[in-house]
Write a protein that holds these residues in place. Structure first.
Motif, PDB file in Angstrom:
ATOM      1  N   UNK A 117       0.831  -1.208   0.000  1.00 57.93           N
ATOM      2  CA  UNK A 117       0.000   0.000   0.000  1.00 57.93           C
ATOM      3  C   UNK A 117       0.863   1.255   0.000  1.00 57.93           C
ATOM      4  N   UNK A 118       1.985   1.203   0.729  1.00 60.68           N
ATOM      5  CA  UNK A 118       2.910   2.344   0.741  1.00 60.68           C
ATOM      6  C   UNK A 118       3.514   2.577  -0.642  1.00 60.68           C
ATOM      7  N   UNK A 119       3.909   1.501  -1.315  1.00 61.76           N
ATOM      8  CA  UNK A 119       4.475   1.630  -2.658  1.00 61.76           C
ATOM      9  C   UNK A 119       3.438   2.195  -3.622  1.00 61.76           C
ATOM     10  N   UNK A 155       3.651 -10.799  -7.672  1.00 63.16           N
ATOM     11  CA  UNK A 155       2.806  -9.749  -8.235  1.00 63.16           C
ATOM     12  C   UNK A 155       1.517  -9.481  -7.452  1.00 63.16           C
ATOM     13  N   UNK A 156       1.101 -10.411  -6.628  1.00 62.40           N
ATOM     14  CA  UNK A 156      -0.212 -10.261  -5.987  1.00 62.40           C
ATOM     15  C   UNK A 156      -0.277  -9.061  -5.052  1.00 62.40           C
ATOM     16  N   UNK A 157       0.844  -8.686  -4.435  1.00 65.40           N
ATOM     17  CA  UNK A 157       0.794  -7.631  -3.417  1.00 65.40           C
ATOM     18  C   UNK A 157       0.455  -6.276  -4.027  1.00 65.40           C
ATOM     19  N   UNK A 158       1.131  -5.905  -5.092  1.00 66.84           N
ATOM     20  CA  UNK A 158       0.882  -4.606  -5.710  1.00 66.84           C
ATOM     21  C   UNK A 158      -0.346  -4.610  -6.608  1.00 66.84           C
ATOM     22  N   UNK A 159      -0.665  -5.780  -7.176  1.00 70.88           N
ATOM     23  CA  UNK A 159      -1.860  -5.873  -8.025  1.00 70.88           C
ATOM     24  C   UNK A 159      -3.114  -5.474  -7.254  1.00 70.88           C
ATOM     25  N   UNK A 160      -3.149  -5.806  -5.979  1.00 75.34           N
ATOM     26  CA  UNK A 160      -4.297  -5.441  -5.141  1.00 75.34           C
ATOM     27  C   UNK A 160      -4.548  -3.932  -5.163  1.00 75.34           C
ATOM     28  N   UNK A 161      -3.477  -3.158  -5.337  1.00 73.47           N
ATOM     29  CA  UNK A 161      -3.584  -1.688  -5.326  1.00 73.47           C
ATOM     30  C   UNK A 161      -3.467  -1.092  -6.727  1.00 73.47           C
ATOM     31  N   UNK A 162      -3.723  -1.943  -7.729  1.00 72.40           N
ATOM     32  CA  UNK A 162      -3.759  -1.506  -9.135  1.00 72.40           C
ATOM     33  C   UNK A 162      -2.418  -0.949  -9.610  1.00 72.40           C
ATOM     34  N   UNK A 163      -1.339  -1.514  -9.093  1.00 71.71           N
ATOM     35  CA  UNK A 163       0.008  -1.163  -9.538  1.00 71.71           C
ATOM     36  C   UNK A 163       0.623  -2.377 -10.216  1.00 71.71           C
TER      37      UNK A 163
END
Length: 277
Positions: A117-119, A155-163
């Motif tokens: 989320x921070x990224x 990839x799953x971590x940033x994909x959640x935040x549309x990145x």
């Protein structure tokens, strides 16, 4: 009315004003500004609201947007506080230092989710601080290195935040754990001497199309447990899957903690060579 006391108060007030003016001019002249404790989370629980904050150090007079380093602190995922990598200050680089929730108060998913989320916050807001969204590097020491590798490979971590994870410019973990993190293993009753590679290991997510990966380790005979060997295995596996841009630096004579300083030098050199700052 005590005229003498009034004069003294006036003199003191003028002195304070002059000091503040000089202090402000000094900060303006160095060309950099610092913003502290920006909340990056949409989570509403008390612990998240207290921990999910970041600091930004950025050049305030630039001709073009600057490279960005998102720096995750160490501390075994159970302790630590955000701080800027000191070697990267005054280098025409925007720095973001991140706090995140810690184990065992939360689990590993919460910890990694905070960092993702921070990224995402950085990608969406960093132009306000003269940083380029196309030149964001994830880095950190020890646990921070583990986090930077996990977010850049899984990839799953940033994909959640549309990145899009592969929009990261590079990952530069400094003596980061490449197997499943020891604090996560401890919460699952797995000892430090029982190596584990599961979905919480960067090694589990090796892939050909990942961003550049610059691995930095201390001396193999001085490092924490098998940290050098973990990084060496990561380099080899990334090569075998066809990744063209993985390198490993071993810093001789330096153990797990002391490797942080030369690690920052390698990170700075990479940024200067790649982005010509």
């Amino acid at each position: 009315m005590d005229i003498k006391a009034s004069v003294h108060r006036l003199i003191n007030t003028i002195g304070i004003i002059l000091f503040l003016c000089v202090y402000h001019l000094g900060n303006a002249q160095d060309g950099y500004a610092t913003i502290c404790d920006l909340c990056y989370t949409a989570k509403s629980d008390t612990y998240a609201q207290s921990r999910c904050k970041l600091d930004i150090y950025y050049p305030n007079q630039v001709d073009s947007l600057c490279p960005v380093v998102v720096w995750f602190h160490g501390g075994g995922l159970t302790s630590g506080e955000k701080s800027f990598p000191h070697r990267l200050k005054n280098q025409k680089i925007t720095l973001v230092a991140v706090n995140y929730r810690l184990l065992p108060t939360v689990n590993i998913d919460d910890c990694l989710d905070d960092c993702a989320e921070a990224v995402a916050w950085v990608f969406n807001h960093i132009t306000q601080y003269n940083g380029s969204p196309q030149e964001i590097i994830l880095s950190g020491h020890s646990a921070g290195g583990y986090i930077s590798a996990m977010l850049g490979l899984d990839k799953r971590w940033l994909t959640k935040y549309d990145i899009e994870c592969d929009s990261i410019a590079a990952m530069v973990p400094v003596t980061g754990q490449m197997i499943s993190h020891f604090s996560y293993r401890a919460m699952n009753n797995i000892s430090n001497l029982q190596p584990t590679i599961d979905e919480y290991a960067p090694l589990f997510h090796v892939r050909k199309d990942a961003p550049p990966l610059i691995l930095i380790s201390g001396d193999r005979d001085l490092e924490l447990f098998g940290r050098y060997e973990e990084n060496a295995y990561m380099r080899r596996m990334m090569q075998l899957v066809g990744h063209k841009d993985t390198v490993l630096y071993e810093i001789g004579g330096h153990g797990h903690g002391p490797v942080g300083d030369p690690g920052q030098y390698i990170l700075l050199s990479y940024i200067k060579n790649r982005f010509h700052v």
